[in-house]
Design a protein around this motif. Structure first.
Motif, PDB file in Angstrom:
ATOM      1  N   GLN A 191       3.811  21.425  -0.376  1.00 36.07           N
ATOM      2  CA  GLN A 191       3.989  20.063  -0.808  1.00 36.07           C
ATOM      3  C   GLN A 191       3.808  18.955   0.246  1.00 36.07           C
ATOM      4  N   ILE A 192       4.090  19.409   1.397  1.00 35.26           N
ATOM      5  CA  ILE A 192       4.086  18.469   2.590  1.00 35.26           C
ATOM      6  C   ILE A 192       2.455  18.152   2.801  1.00 35.26           C
ATOM      7  N   ASN A 193       1.624  19.105   2.744  1.00 36.67           N
ATOM      8  CA  ASN A 193       0.042  18.803   2.878  1.00 36.67           C
ATOM      9  C   ASN A 193      -0.230  17.990   1.728  1.00 36.67           C
ATOM     10  N   SER A 194       0.188  18.020   0.495  1.00 40.29           N
ATOM     11  CA  SER A 194      -0.300  17.109  -0.676  1.00 40.29           C
ATOM     12  C   SER A 194       0.161  15.572  -0.282  1.00 40.29           C
ATOM     13  N   ILE A 195       1.584  15.419   0.322  1.00 37.91           N
ATOM     14  CA  ILE A 195       2.170  14.419   0.847  1.00 37.91           C
ATOM     15  C   ILE A 195       0.977  13.706   1.732  1.00 37.91           C
ATOM     16  N   ASP A 197      20.702   3.238  -6.531  1.00 39.93           N
ATOM     17  CA  ASP A 197      21.953   2.652  -6.737  1.00 39.93           C
ATOM     18  C   ASP A 197      21.996   1.810  -8.045  1.00 39.93           C
ATOM     19  N   LYS A 198      21.048   1.413  -8.161  1.00 42.81           N
ATOM     20  CA  LYS A 198      20.863   0.424  -9.439  1.00 42.81           C
ATOM     21  C   LYS A 198      19.945   1.018 -10.714  1.00 42.81           C
ATOM     22  N   ASN A 199      19.950   2.423 -10.555  1.00 45.00           N
ATOM     23  CA  ASN A 199      19.202   3.272 -11.514  1.00 45.00           C
ATOM     24  C   ASN A 199      17.813   2.907 -11.733  1.00 45.00           C
ATOM     25  N   LEU A 200      17.235   2.446 -11.113  1.00 48.62           N
ATOM     26  CA  LEU A 200      15.658   1.908 -11.282  1.00 48.62           C
ATOM     27  C   LEU A 200      14.798   2.918 -10.906  1.00 48.62           C
ATOM     28  N   PRO A 201      13.797   3.176 -11.574  1.00 52.43           N
ATOM     29  CA  PRO A 201      12.982   4.191 -11.644  1.00 52.43           C
ATOM     30  C   PRO A 201      11.708   3.672 -10.644  1.00 52.43           C
ATOM     31  N   LEU A 202      10.776   4.635  -9.908  1.00 53.74           N
ATOM     32  CA  LEU A 202       9.854   3.970  -9.343  1.00 53.74           C
ATOM     33  C   LEU A 202       8.798   3.526 -10.774  1.00 53.74           C
ATOM     34  N   HIS A 245       0.926  -1.139  -0.060  1.00 59.74           N
ATOM     35  CA  HIS A 245       0.112   0.048  -0.301  1.00 59.74           C
ATOM     36  C   HIS A 245       0.949   1.346  -0.038  1.00 59.74           C
ATOM     37  N   ASN A 246       1.901   1.322   0.750  1.00 56.14           N
ATOM     38  CA  ASN A 246       2.774   2.714   0.978  1.00 56.14           C
ATOM     39  C   ASN A 246       3.761   2.790  -0.263  1.00 56.14           C
ATOM     40  N   PHE A 247       4.078   1.658  -0.549  1.00 53.60           N
ATOM     41  CA  PHE A 247       5.020   1.752  -1.979  1.00 53.60           C
ATOM     42  C   PHE A 247       4.258   2.217  -2.983  1.00 53.60           C
ATOM     43  N   TYR A 248       2.817   1.686  -3.315  1.00 55.37           N
ATOM     44  CA  TYR A 248       1.998   2.075  -4.217  1.00 55.37           C
ATOM     45  C   TYR A 248       1.619   3.746  -4.286  1.00 55.37           C
ATOM     46  N   THR A 249       1.352   4.140  -2.947  1.00 55.77           N
ATOM     47  CA  THR A 249       1.243   5.516  -2.739  1.00 55.77           C
ATOM     48  C   THR A 249       2.411   6.503  -3.067  1.00 55.77           C
ATOM     49  N   LEU A 250       3.601   5.645  -2.882  1.00 58.01           N
ATOM     50  CA  LEU A 250       5.043   6.503  -3.384  1.00 58.01           C
ATOM     51  C   LEU A 250       4.851   6.718  -4.717  1.00 58.01           C
ATOM     52  N   THR A 251       4.539   5.919  -5.644  1.00 56.57           N
ATOM     53  CA  THR A 251       4.244   5.905  -6.903  1.00 56.57           C
ATOM     54  C   THR A 251       3.438   7.146  -7.412  1.00 56.57           C
ATOM     55  N   GLN A 252       2.377   7.933  -6.311  1.00 54.02           N
ATOM     56  CA  GLN A 252       1.638   8.737  -6.586  1.00 54.02           C
ATOM     57  C   GLN A 252       2.044   9.949  -6.465  1.00 54.02           C
ATOM     58  N   LEU A 253       3.335  10.137  -5.824  1.00 56.79           N
ATOM     59  CA  LEU A 253       3.851  11.270  -5.521  1.00 56.79           C
ATOM     60  C   LEU A 253       4.592  12.007  -6.750  1.00 56.79           C
ATOM     61  N   THR A 254       4.702  13.346  -6.955  1.00 59.81           N
ATOM     62  CA  THR A 254       5.552  14.178  -7.759  1.00 59.81           C
ATOM     63  C   THR A 254       6.720  13.732  -7.690  1.00 59.81           C
ATOM     64  N   PRO A 255       7.749  14.133  -8.724  1.00 59.65           N
ATOM     65  CA  PRO A 255       8.941  13.880  -8.301  1.00 59.65           C
ATOM     66  C   PRO A 255       9.561  14.739  -6.918  1.00 59.65           C
ATOM     67  N   THR A 256       8.980  15.922  -7.018  1.00 61.09           N
ATOM     68  CA  THR A 256       9.308  17.028  -6.052  1.00 61.09           C
ATOM     69  C   THR A 256       9.015  16.562  -4.778  1.00 61.09           C
ATOM     70  N   GLU A 257       7.554  15.899  -4.819  1.00 58.68           N
ATOM     71  CA  GLU A 257       7.328  15.572  -3.475  1.00 58.68           C
ATOM     72  C   GLU A 257       8.001  14.500  -3.042  1.00 58.68           C
ATOM     73  N   LEU A 258       8.471  13.689  -3.824  1.00 59.65           N
ATOM     74  CA  LEU A 258       9.241  12.156  -3.476  1.00 59.65           C
ATOM     75  C   LEU A 258      10.745  12.652  -2.845  1.00 59.65           C
ATOM     76  N   GLU A 259      11.114  13.686  -3.529  1.00 61.89           N
ATOM     77  CA  GLU A 259      12.489  14.297  -3.052  1.00 61.89           C
ATOM     78  C   GLU A 259      12.376  15.169  -1.620  1.00 61.89           C
TER      79      GLU A 259
END
Length: 241
Positions: A199-203, A233-238, A157-171
């Motif tokens: 940005q935090i409120n959006s997260i 490290d492996k250059n793998l995107p979300l 669930h939480n990893f899926y939610t991470l995929t819904q963040l914008t690049p800025t929010e993820l950073e």
């Protein structure tokens, strides 16, 4: 389960304490349905005798030449002789040891101080493939499976939610998980505090949480920072949104 009159269960005892091994031998010797085929005192001997005599059931001590020797022997025996039933007898009752034993495929798990009838019944039940776990041990197994299932669901669930963040929010979230303060993040990103707050409120909205520390704590418990680090490290995107 009541044994059949002509039943003969071949049993191998694996125990490095001679007095305890003799006790098991005496218990088996009083029951006509049991045929003790041997006694081993090390994991190596257990594996060799199991291959030689092909017992129906093994009474396996965990702590032999070292604290994990019985588990290693169990793993090797069941890898090559999966039809053998293994009943673990030990003084160790920790959740980790209990779960590891069942993860390897043991049929039952009893403490060494169990009465003779309980030991005999566990052998018969194992032989028939209908083990009856001691209530305390069964509870531990049930709780551990529930905990793992809950953890897996939470991770997914939480990893899926991470995929819904914008690049800025993820950073921003990654910087928060690293322990940077909001002031430090604003300085590092060259943004106003009001922008970071938005940005935090959006997260928080995406994670359905009230406080950002709740999000950080959950992700740390699930080792999300390590997962993200490994992917970088492996250059793998979300996964794509």
């Amino acid at each position: 389960m009541e044994p059949e009159n002509d039943l003969c269960i071949k049993v191998l005892i694996v125990e490095d304490d001679n007095l305890i091994a003799k006790r098991y031998e005496m218990i088996l010797g009083k029951r006509s349905e049991f045929n003790m085929v041997g006694i081993a005192s090390t994991g190596y001997e257990a594996t060799m005798l199991a291959a030689l005599y092909k017992p129906d059931v093994i009474l396996m001590d965990i702590e032999l030449e070292d604290k994990q020797a019985g588990l290693r022997a169990t793993s090797e025996i069941l890898s090559y002789m999966p039809n053998i039933k293994i009943v673990v007898l030990t003084v160790d009752e920790t959740d980790e040891t209990v779960f590891k034993a069942f993860e390897l495929g043991v049929t039952n798990y009893l403490l060494k101080n169990m009465p003779p009838q309980a030991i005999a019944s566990s052998i018969i039940d194992a032989y028939y493939g209908t083990p009856s776990l001691h209530a305390n041990i069964a509870g531990r197994i049930t709780r551990e499976f529930k905990r793992i299932k809950s953890s897996e669901d939470s991770l997914i669930h939480n990893f899926y939610t991470l995929t819904q963040l914008t690049p800025t929010e993820l950073e921003v979230l990654e910087q928060l998980m690293k322990g940077y303060s909001r002031k430090e993040i604003c300085s590092m990103r060259h943004v106003e505090f009001s922008t970071l707050k938005t940005q935090i409120n959006s997260i928080l909205k995406k994670f359905n949480k009230s406080y950002i520390q709740e999000v950080v704590d959950v992700l740390r418990d699930l080792h999300i920072p390590e997962i993200l680090s490994q992917r970088k490290d492996k250059n793998l995107p979300l996964p794509p949104r």
